[in-house]
Design an enzyme around this catalytic site. Structure first.
Site, PDB file in Angstrom:
ATOM      1  N   ARG A 176       0.818  -1.221   0.000  1.00 38.73           N
ATOM      2  CA  ARG A 176       0.000   0.000   0.000  1.00 38.73           C
ATOM      3  C   ARG A 176       0.853   1.272   0.000  1.00 38.73           C
ATOM      4  NH1 ARG A 176      -2.325  -3.579  -1.358  1.00 38.73           N
ATOM      5  NH2 ARG A 176      -4.230  -4.513  -0.562  1.00 38.73           N
ATOM      6  N   SER A 226     -10.973   0.621   3.436  1.00 37.65           N
ATOM      7  CA  SER A 226     -10.153   0.215   4.578  1.00 37.65           C
ATOM      8  C   SER A 226      -9.383   1.416   5.117  1.00 37.65           C
ATOM      9  CB  SER A 226      -9.168  -0.881   4.170  1.00 37.65           C
ATOM     10  OG  SER A 226      -9.850  -2.041   3.758  1.00 37.65           O
ATOM     11  N   GLU A 296      -4.118   3.839   6.218  1.00 38.95           N
ATOM     12  CA  GLU A 296      -4.046   3.650   4.766  1.00 38.95           C
ATOM     13  C   GLU A 296      -4.620   4.869   4.054  1.00 38.95           C
ATOM     14  OE1 GLU A 296      -6.299   0.666   1.729  1.00 38.95           O
ATOM     15  OE2 GLU A 296      -5.039  -0.294   3.243  1.00 38.95           O
TER      16      GLU A 296
END
EC number: 1.3.1.98
Length: 305
Positions: A176, A226, A296
């Site tokens: 990520r 998320s 994130e």
């Protein structure tokens, strides 16, 4: 510099209706929060982006770039200077097993175009709500796949408006993350190398992933997907759930009852509600399990005065 002058000048550079003053940025994010942009522009081609950058550099005006706002929280004070939306830069071409997609194209749409051409490799992206540019920026992934597996090169624009082609190695992909969090390049287009596949098999896999996503994720409410990265040898959602935080609400934002890894805007929540809830969850999980959850989702903009 006077933002009215900036607005007037950029209105001569971009098409009518593509330059706005004091635009509410909550209208441009999935979570539906965010204050005003001093000047908001939505270019339709690379030349217009270059003109905006050249002008901003000449007068030392800060520039912030937005994709489709799926993985970003814009603070309630908004964004100073010029905010550039890339949602109109959406071209996609297919040549053999290669797809070239511009930054503003939805990665979901690109995965469907791959299906239409019987190309396999992007099935994992069929439920990712971001743009191509955003997907590269964070090396988006799901269900065992990620952008770095299929990307071969990308065209970027430097902070001076220069176009460059970068190979995959230059992206420094990780979980990520990519090099773009630490430089000032703007992702303009990506080249994906896929493989020939069987239409029915590709579609079946995409249908299965779509069913899993719809059954497990709170798609009925605005969210950023998320919130936290997956910690080593664990899952953020499980840690949050085991901390008893599902349903925890601050203001109008709550930890989803359907999936603890999501925070949803259930009642006209603000960016500050969202940020406060993130901090509360991080603090609680660290106290209970000794695990520090890493965000994130990106947070940008100014605090409200």
């Amino acid at each position: 510099m006077n933002m009215q002058e900036v607005y007037k000048y950029l209105s001569t550079v971009l098409p009518e209706g593509h330059v706005k003053q004091d635009e509410m940025l909550k209208n441009h994010t999935h979570i539906k929060v965010g204050g005003k942009a001093d000047v908001f522009v939505a270019p339709t081609n690379y030349d217009e982006i270059q003109e905006v950058i050249k002008y901003a550099n000449e007068y030392n005006i800060p520039v912030t770039f937005l994709g489709n706002g799926s993985n970003v929280i814009i603070k309630d004070g908004g964004i100073r200077g010029i905010t550039v939306s890339l949602i109109h830069i959406t071209g996609v071409t297919v040549t053999g097993t290669t797809i070239v997609a511009q930054c503003g194209a939805a990665i979901i749409d690109v995965s469907r175009i791959a299906l239409d051409h019987n190309l396999t490799g992007l099935e994992f992206a069929c439920g990712i709500p971001g743009s191509v540019g955003g997907a590269l920026y964070m090396n988006a992934g799901a269900y065992g796949g990620e952008i770095s597996f299929v990307l071969t090169e990308a065209v970027v624009m430097t902070g001076d408006g220069e176009l460059r082609t970068l190979t995959k190695e230059a992206f420094e992909f990780g979980y990520r993350k990519s090099v773009f969090a630490n430089n000032h390049y703007i992702i303009l287009e990506a080249r994906f190398e896929l493989e020939e596949g069987v239409h029915e098999e590709i579609k079946a896999k995409m249908d299965d992933l779509t069913f899993k996503r719809e059954s497990k994720q709170p798609l009925e409410y605005p969210s950023c997907g998320s919130v936290f990265k997956r910690p080593p040898n664990n899952f953020a959602g499980k840690l949050i759930q085991d901390s008893g935080l599902q349903g925890k609400r601050i203001g109008g934002v709550e930890v989803s009852l359907k999936h603890a890894g999501f925070m949803v805007n259930v009642d006209n929540g603000t960016a500050q509600d969202y940020i406060d809830l993130i901090h509360f969850v991080q603090k609680t999980v660290e106290e209970k399990f000794g695990v520090k959850l890493e965000r994130e989702v990106r947070i940008i903009g100014e605090d409200k005065e």
